[in-house]
Scaffold this motif. Structure first.
Motif, PDB file in Angstrom:
ATOM      1  N   GLY A 324      29.036 -11.758 -85.313  1.00 15.30           N
ATOM      2  CA  GLY A 324      29.977 -12.790 -85.735  1.00 15.30           C
ATOM      3  C   GLY A 324      31.345 -12.229 -86.062  1.00 15.30           C
ATOM      4  N   GLU A 325      31.374 -11.078 -86.728  1.00 14.93           N
ATOM      5  CA  GLU A 325      32.642 -10.427 -87.051  1.00 14.93           C
ATOM      6  C   GLU A 325      33.382 -10.013 -85.781  1.00 14.93           C
ATOM      7  OE1 GLU A 325      31.566  -7.171 -89.526  1.00 14.93           O
ATOM      8  OE2 GLU A 325      30.889  -8.443 -91.178  1.00 14.93           O
ATOM      9  N   PHE A 326      32.613  -9.583 -84.764  1.00 17.33           N
ATOM     10  CA  PHE A 326      33.230  -9.164 -83.494  1.00 17.33           C
ATOM     11  C   PHE A 326      33.965 -10.332 -82.847  1.00 17.33           C
ATOM     12  CE2 PHE A 326      32.898  -9.032 -78.855  1.00 17.33           C
ATOM     13  CZ  PHE A 326      33.541  -7.831 -78.571  1.00 17.33           C
ATOM     14  N   PHE A 327      33.310 -11.490 -82.761  1.00 14.85           N
ATOM     15  CA  PHE A 327      33.946 -12.650 -82.128  1.00 14.85           C
ATOM     16  C   PHE A 327      35.134 -13.135 -82.954  1.00 14.85           C
ATOM     17  CE2 PHE A 327      29.532 -13.156 -80.375  1.00 14.85           C
ATOM     18  CZ  PHE A 327      29.865 -12.843 -79.067  1.00 14.85           C
ATOM     19  N   ALA A 328      34.995 -13.106 -84.288  1.00 12.32           N
ATOM     20  CA  ALA A 328      36.096 -13.537 -85.143  1.00 12.32           C
ATOM     21  C   ALA A 328      37.312 -12.640 -84.961  1.00 12.32           C
ATOM     22  CB  ALA A 328      35.647 -13.534 -86.604  1.00 12.32           C
ATOM     23  N   ALA A 329      37.068 -11.328 -84.846  1.00 12.03           N
ATOM     24  CA  ALA A 329      38.180 -10.387 -84.655  1.00 12.03           C
ATOM     25  C   ALA A 329      38.879 -10.619 -83.325  1.00 12.03           C
ATOM     26  CB  ALA A 329      37.663  -8.949 -84.742  1.00 12.03           C
ATOM     27  N   ASP A 330      38.139 -11.107 -82.307  1.00 13.78           N
ATOM     28  CA  ASP A 330      38.725 -11.381 -80.999  1.00 13.78           C
ATOM     29  C   ASP A 330      39.287 -12.791 -80.896  1.00 13.78           C
ATOM     30  OD1 ASP A 330      38.091  -8.838 -79.860  1.00 13.78           O
ATOM     31  OD2 ASP A 330      37.882  -9.845 -77.925  1.00 13.78           O
ATOM     32  N   GLY A 331      39.157 -13.573 -81.987  1.00 11.30           N
ATOM     33  CA  GLY A 331      39.670 -14.927 -81.974  1.00 11.30           C
ATOM     34  C   GLY A 331      38.880 -15.871 -81.091  1.00 11.30           C
ATOM     35  N   ILE A 332      37.576 -15.618 -80.917  1.00 15.94           N
ATOM     36  CA  ILE A 332      36.726 -16.445 -80.061  1.00 15.94           C
ATOM     37  C   ILE A 332      35.843 -17.320 -80.936  1.00 15.94           C
ATOM     38  CG2 ILE A 332      34.910 -16.437 -78.304  1.00 15.94           C
ATOM     39  CD1 ILE A 332      35.944 -13.690 -77.429  1.00 15.94           C
ATOM     40  N   PRO A 333      35.991 -18.640 -80.901  1.00 19.07           N
ATOM     41  CA  PRO A 333      35.101 -19.518 -81.669  1.00 19.07           C
ATOM     42  C   PRO A 333      33.655 -19.342 -81.188  1.00 19.07           C
ATOM     43  CG  PRO A 333      37.023 -20.724 -80.866  1.00 19.07           C
ATOM     44  CD  PRO A 333      37.019 -19.405 -80.160  1.00 19.07           C
ATOM     45  N   ALA A 334      32.734 -19.107 -82.113  1.00 20.59           N
ATOM     46  CA  ALA A 334      31.355 -18.837 -81.714  1.00 20.59           C
ATOM     47  C   ALA A 334      30.390 -19.238 -82.815  1.00 20.59           C
ATOM     48  CB  ALA A 334      31.174 -17.355 -81.379  1.00 20.59           C
ATOM     49  N   VAL A 335      29.185 -19.604 -82.387  1.00 22.29           N
ATOM     50  CA  VAL A 335      28.051 -19.794 -83.287  1.00 22.29           C
ATOM     51  C   VAL A 335      27.107 -18.636 -83.027  1.00 22.29           C
ATOM     52  CG1 VAL A 335      26.160 -21.278 -83.995  1.00 22.29           C
ATOM     53  CG2 VAL A 335      28.274 -22.285 -83.146  1.00 22.29           C
ATOM     54  N   VAL A 336      26.752 -17.891 -84.066  1.00 20.92           N
ATOM     55  CA  VAL A 336      25.865 -16.739 -83.914  1.00 20.92           C
ATOM     56  C   VAL A 336      24.637 -16.965 -84.783  1.00 20.92           C
ATOM     57  CG1 VAL A 336      25.624 -14.247 -84.114  1.00 20.92           C
ATOM     58  CG2 VAL A 336      27.839 -15.227 -83.503  1.00 20.92           C
ATOM     59  N   ALA A 337      23.473 -16.966 -84.168  1.00 25.47           N
ATOM     60  CA  ALA A 337      22.218 -17.219 -84.878  1.00 25.47           C
ATOM     61  C   ALA A 337      21.296 -16.026 -84.732  1.00 25.47           C
ATOM     62  CB  ALA A 337      21.543 -18.476 -84.342  1.00 25.47           C
ATOM     63  N   GLY A 338      20.808 -15.524 -85.838  1.00 29.52           N
ATOM     64  CA  GLY A 338      19.883 -14.390 -85.820  1.00 29.52           C
ATOM     65  C   GLY A 338      18.449 -14.857 -85.866  1.00 29.52           C
ATOM     66  N   GLY A 339      17.645 -14.395 -84.926  1.00 32.12           N
ATOM     67  CA  GLY A 339      16.218 -14.694 -84.916  1.00 32.12           C
ATOM     68  C   GLY A 339      15.410 -13.445 -85.187  1.00 32.12           C
ATOM     69  N   SER A 340      14.094 -13.560 -85.070  1.00 33.85           N
ATOM     70  CA  SER A 340      13.231 -12.407 -85.333  1.00 33.85           C
ATOM     71  C   SER A 340      13.267 -11.387 -84.202  1.00 33.85           C
ATOM     72  CB  SER A 340      11.787 -12.876 -85.556  1.00 33.85           C
ATOM     73  OG  SER A 340      11.312 -13.546 -84.389  1.00 33.85           O
ATOM     74  N   ARG A 341      13.571 -11.846 -82.969  1.00 31.91           N
ATOM     75  CA  ARG A 341      13.527 -10.941 -81.817  1.00 31.91           C
ATOM     76  C   ARG A 341      14.885 -10.728 -81.163  1.00 31.91           C
ATOM     77  NH1 ARG A 341       8.679 -12.229 -77.868  1.00 31.91           N
ATOM     78  NH2 ARG A 341       9.178 -10.079 -77.303  1.00 31.91           N
ATOM     79  N   LEU A 356      33.346 -12.097 -68.872  1.00 30.90           N
ATOM     80  CA  LEU A 356      32.247 -12.098 -69.847  1.00 30.90           C
ATOM     81  C   LEU A 356      31.606 -10.724 -69.992  1.00 30.90           C
ATOM     82  CD1 LEU A 356      30.518 -15.507 -69.070  1.00 30.90           C
ATOM     83  CD2 LEU A 356      31.544 -14.834 -71.245  1.00 30.90           C
ATOM     84  N   ALA A 357      31.318 -10.069 -68.867  1.00 26.67           N
ATOM     85  CA  ALA A 357      30.618  -8.785 -68.921  1.00 26.67           C
ATOM     86  C   ALA A 357      31.412  -7.711 -69.665  1.00 26.67           C
ATOM     87  CB  ALA A 357      30.259  -8.316 -67.510  1.00 26.67           C
ATOM     88  N   PRO A 358      32.729  -7.523 -69.386  1.00 26.78           N
ATOM     89  CA  PRO A 358      33.482  -6.521 -70.152  1.00 26.78           C
ATOM     90  C   PRO A 358      33.493  -6.810 -71.654  1.00 26.78           C
ATOM     91  CG  PRO A 358      34.699  -7.151 -68.191  1.00 26.78           C
ATOM     92  CD  PRO A 358      33.547  -8.092 -68.299  1.00 26.78           C
ATOM     93  N   LEU A 359      33.596  -8.100 -72.015  1.00 23.98           N
ATOM     94  CA  LEU A 359      33.579  -8.448 -73.440  1.00 23.98           C
ATOM     95  C   LEU A 359      32.209  -8.126 -74.044  1.00 23.98           C
ATOM     96  CD1 LEU A 359      35.097  -9.770 -75.812  1.00 23.98           C
ATOM     97  CD2 LEU A 359      34.089 -11.954 -75.089  1.00 23.98           C
ATOM     98  N   ALA A 360      31.141  -8.423 -73.309  1.00 23.46           N
ATOM     99  CA  ALA A 360      29.788  -8.125 -73.801  1.00 23.46           C
ATOM    100  C   ALA A 360      29.579  -6.628 -73.953  1.00 23.46           C
ATOM    101  CB  ALA A 360      28.751  -8.717 -72.851  1.00 23.46           C
ATOM    102  N   GLU A 361      30.150  -5.850 -73.069  1.00 22.66           N
ATOM    103  CA  GLU A 361      30.032  -4.389 -73.195  1.00 22.66           C
ATOM    104  C   GLU A 361      30.744  -3.886 -74.439  1.00 22.66           C
ATOM    105  OE1 GLU A 361      31.546  -3.096 -69.471  1.00 22.66           O
ATOM    106  OE2 GLU A 361      29.697  -3.534 -68.369  1.00 22.66           O
ATOM    107  N   ARG A 362      31.886  -4.507 -74.769  1.00 21.41           N
ATOM    108  CA  ARG A 362      32.582  -4.130 -76.009  1.00 21.41           C
ATOM    109  C   ARG A 362      31.756  -4.515 -77.228  1.00 21.41           C
ATOM    110  NH1 ARG A 362      37.028  -6.020 -77.836  1.00 21.41           N
ATOM    111  NH2 ARG A 362      37.451  -7.804 -76.481  1.00 21.41           N
ATOM    112  N   LEU A 363      31.080  -5.666 -77.165  1.00 16.77           N
ATOM    113  CA  LEU A 363      30.204  -6.065 -78.263  1.00 16.77           C
ATOM    114  C   LEU A 363      29.071  -5.060 -78.438  1.00 16.77           C
ATOM    115  CD1 LEU A 363      29.021  -7.976 -80.396  1.00 16.77           C
ATOM    116  CD2 LEU A 363      27.945  -9.260 -78.525  1.00 16.77           C
ATOM    117  N   ALA A 364      28.450  -4.655 -77.331  1.00 19.05           N
ATOM    118  CA  ALA A 364      27.354  -3.692 -77.402  1.00 19.05           C
ATOM    119  C   ALA A 364      27.828  -2.375 -78.012  1.00 19.05           C
ATOM    120  CB  ALA A 364      26.765  -3.455 -76.012  1.00 19.05           C
TER     121      ALA A 364
END
Length: 518
Positions: A324-341, A356-364
């Motif tokens: 959630g902090e990652f998306f907020a820092a990038d200014g991207i509105p997002a809903v982030v939900a944590g599950g068990s898996r 999408l893929a380059p942004l996801a790689e930065r998140l990882a």
């Protein structure tokens, strides 16, 4: 504590410095005063106490021996009281103190030792009153900062008004909540988090190049949830600094508790959103309103991601918050939900899908930095035109994520379309169809494994993973090739599918994949 210079500056005492001692000795703190005429007061003298004496011991031992005894007890110095019988301080005492670098002061016979005791008591009272006033003033400032929403950063600003200390606030997940004069690296944040996970947590930890740091524990809801980190060892902090840091840590517990409450509410609402998307029906009508509550436009394009750790069956606490902090820092509105898996993110996305893929790689990479030693993977489920089409990309993102978790050292980010045609076909099926496919072929195999303690399903997986190569499959299973043939013959008997035939092998493969998707 007071110092010898503070006593010297008390003009009513008329103290005179004969030997200043080692460099800075007159400014070092003094614990108390100790009046004695014993030849060896070391057994009764506490460290940093100031010895008051008239020298009645001079007939029993030499001045050098007396000074050695005081030095051995770590005394702060000697005040020699003149008297009519001895109107001057003995030269041998002056010489002994000079040789031992021990401060020596002289007091007039007109001033009793009780005057020194009264002066010391006054200095202590003044110091404690000043400390109390400072603590009350600082407490008011801290309460004001918290009540006005200044957060952890506001608490550090109040502290830095009085003490120029390098400070940071780090929670038990290794997330930096605030800093002032101290910027911690990812490795240092991980070190603090590891220290807070210990029971009991240490009061100091080694931060490598930054040296040893003092940890002032912050408890929110019955546990240690964060630490006020000072990049100084405890031994280098004065009592006043330690008291101020402990006071700030107590106020920080209020801020951390508030943040945890807000995060818990947000996570519950985000989790309910995923349930609405998956359940469909009447609850699907609630999805747009829930997305708007998180600042996400339900009428625009929405991308869905699933995040997890490779080769781990569960997520770690704090993983959703980091995303959630990652998306907020990038200014991207997002809903982030944590599950068990896994952790699922639904983001507003009006850019090209290629981005999408380059942004996801930065998140990882960001998550890997915060959770040192773990390998995050991100499954991209695609983009829905609006909230009515979220279910399919949600299911696909989780399927991709699950595949990447089992992929060993493969790519950290993949899209559903990259998984292969068979996954596209399976992904288009509902849960009942997948369950029917999996149970129809795998049911007899699993029942046999449960009843006989055999390993038929594991054998089938190994054979298909090694592209039907007998020797490689047997080696992976650590069995003889004849044992492998016997197991596969039993699978054919139970399922009616022969692994040597392509069509039957495809059926078995799809059944395993459908079972994994469920």
């Amino acid at each position: 504590m007071f110092s010898l210079n503070a006593l010297v500056r008390t003009t009513s005492l008329g103290l005179r410095v004969l030997v200043p001692g080692s460099e800075g000795a007159l400014e070092e703190p003094v614990a108390w005063v100790h009046n004695t005429e014993l030849p060896d007061p070391s057994r009764y003298l506490r460290p940093r106490e100031l010895v008051l004496t008239n020298g009645l011991w001079l007939g029993s031992i030499t001045a050098a021996e007396f000074v050695a005894n005081v030095r051995r007890a770590q005394g702060a110095g000697i005040v020699f009281g003149l008297r009519p019988e001895m109107p001057a301080t003995p030269p041998e005492l002056v010489a002994a103190c000079r040789g031992a670098a021990l401060p020596l002061l002289e007091i007039s016979p007109d001033v009793p030792f009780t005057a020194i005791s009264e002066a010391v008591a006054g200095l202590y009272t003044e110091e404690r009153q000043s400390a109390l006033v400072g603590m009350v003033r600082r407490g008011d400032a801290l309460a004001t900062a918290i009540s006005r929403g200044a957060g952890a950063s506001g608490v550090l600003r109040v502290l830095r008004r009085d003490y120029e200390l390098p400070l940071a606030v780090v929670d038990r997940m290794g997330r930096p909540l605030a800093s002032a004069g101290a910027e911690l690296t990812g490795e240092q944040l991980h070190t603090v988090a590891a220290a807070l996970a210990r029971r009991p947590p240490p009061l100091e930890t080694d931060l490598g190049a930054a040296g040893r740091a003092a940890l002032f524990l912050v408890g929110a809801v019955g546990d240690v949830d964060a630490a006020l980190v000072c990049l100084r060892p405890v031994a280098d902090l004065t009592r006043a600094e330690q008291a101020a840091l402990e006071q700030a840590a107590r106020f920080l517990s209020l801020e951390v508790a508030k943040q945890q409450a807000v995060q818990a509410i947000e996570q519950r609402f985000a989790g309910e959103l995923l349930e609405m998307v998956l359940s469909g029906g009447s609850r699907a009508a609630e999805v747009p309103g829930r997305l708007r509550a998180f600042g996400v436009d339900p009428d625009g394009p929405l991308a869905v991601w699933a995040l997890a750790f490779a080769d781990e069956e569960s997520t770690l606490p704090g993983m959703a918050e980091v995303a959630g902090e990652f998306f907020a820092a990038d200014g991207i509105p997002a809903v982030v939900a944590g599950g068990s898996r896994d952790v699922v993110a639904v983001l507003s996305w009006r850019r090209s899908e290629r981005e999408l893929a380059p942004l996801a790689e930065r998140l990882a990479a960001n998550v890997a930095e915060r959770f040192v030693g773990r390998r995050p993977v991100v499954g991209l489920g695609g983009v829905a035109m609006d909230s009515t089409g979220l279910r399919e990309p949600l299911v696909r993102s989780r399927e991709v994520c699950q595949t990447l978790r089992r992929g060993g050292a493969g790519p950290a980010v993949r899209a559903f379309a990259e998984l292969g045609t068979y996954r596209l076909l399976l992904g288009a099926q509902d849960a009942d169809t997948l369950r029917s496919l999996a149970d129809g072929l795998l049911g007899p195999i699993r029942a046999h494994d449960t009843r006989r303690g055999s390993e038929l399903e594991a054998t089938l997986r190994a054979f298909l993973d090694h592209d039907g190569q007998w020797a490689a499959s047997a080696a992976a299973l650590h069995v003889h090739v004849n044992t492998l043939r016997n197991r596969l013959a039993k699978i054919a008997e139970l399922t009616g599918r022969d692994v040597t035939r392509t069509a039957d092998r495809v059926d078995l493969f799809l059944a395993l994949e459908a079972g994994d998707m469920l």
